[in-house]
Motif scaffolding. Structure first.
Motif, short mmCIF file in Angstrom:
data_model
loop_
_atom_site.label_atom_id
_atom_site.label_comp_id
_atom_site.label_asym_id
_atom_site.label_seq_id
_atom_site.Cartn_x
_atom_site.Cartn_y
_atom_site.Cartn_z
N VAL A 144 3.52 1.86 7.05
CA VAL A 144 3.17 2.36 5.73
C VAL A 144 4.00 3.60 5.39
O VAL A 144 3.73 4.71 5.85
N ARG A 148 4.15 2.82 -0.26
CA ARG A 148 3.00 1.91 -0.14
C ARG A 148 1.67 2.62 -0.23
O ARG A 148 0.63 2.03 0.09
N THR A 165 -4.95 -0.19 5.35
CA THR A 165 -3.96 -1.27 5.31
C THR A 165 -3.92 -2.01 6.64
O THR A 165 -3.74 -3.24 6.68
#
Length: 239
Positions: A144, A148, A165
């Motif tokens: 990440v 993002r 995530t």
């Protein structure tokens, strides 16, 4: 053996990339110096520029131009920045290597049930490319970068969103990093923070406010065990 006990099930361990998992200075400074030479400027010393790596490519370019006494406005141009990214992508793993102990430690943490993810201020595609080149990508549930998430480190949102995530719980997460953005983001997110003493930071790592300092990557596992022991004792005392 402990490593088969799955005692880290439910925990997420986040890692910074440059200066934590990977010694990427050779290729980042290599790109910087190639661009400086193309601009008619002298290259910089590795040691002088490496502490700026956590601040990103733009900071490296500014440093290079400042060191040469050149116009720093040129260093801030989008065209030069794009040239930096293109060159770096082409040389991203020429000299970069995982720090000693990284692979074994990641394998042990996963065997114990931890979810692993990377939370880095390096662009996600470049981060994934570097990890693929070094055969590390498969260890991580998510990579990440700032593109993002809603806010990059030092915002805690970066870490919270990275954990989610990866499928983890931000209330059971630990950050491992090497510089101020990592420590500040962990503090902002309410996460414990382990800091390496071998990374890239212009500020002495002792002054960054990490919960644990480690001198070698092999010490990550022991540091995590200590933090989790404190976590469970505190929870027991709260009843």
């Amino acid at each position: 053996m402990r490593m088969t006990d799955r005692d880290l099930e439910g925990w997420t361990v986040l890692f910074d990339l440059d200066g934590t998992l990977v010694d990427s200075a050779p290729d980042l400074i290599g790109t910087l110096n190639r661009l400086l030479v193309e601009e008619g400027l002298p290259p910089v010393e590795m040691e002088a520029a490496s502490t700026l790596i956590g601040s990103g490519a733009r900071a490296l370019l500014v440093h290079g131009f400042e060191a040469a006494g050149a116009d720093v406005e040129r260093a801030r141009s989008e065209a030069l920045f794009e040239r930096f990214l293109v060159d770096y992508a082409g040389h991203i793993a020429d000299g970069s290597r995982a720090f000693e102990g990284v692979v074994d430690t990641l394998e042990r943490l996963k065997a114990r049930g931890a979810v692993l993810a990377v939370a880095t201020n390096k662009r996600s595609d470049l981060s994934e490319l570097l990890l693929e080149k070094l055969r590390l990508r498969h260890h991580f549930a998510a990579v990440v970068g700032p593109d993002r998430v809603s806010a990059r480190k030092p915002s805690g949102a970066h870490l919270v969103e990275a954990v989610r995530t990866a499928g983890g719980d931000p209330a059971r997460a630990i950050m491992v990093g090497d510089a101020a953005p990592d420590a500040q983001a962990a503090r902002d997110a309410g996460m414990a923070c382990i800091l390496t003493t071998f990374g890239y930071t212009p500020v002495p790592v002792e002054d960054l406010g990490g919960d644990v300092l480690i001198d070698a990557f092999e010490d990550v596992e022991e540091a995590i065990d200590g933090l989790l022991a404190d976590f469970y004792v505190s929870r027991a005392l709260r009843g």
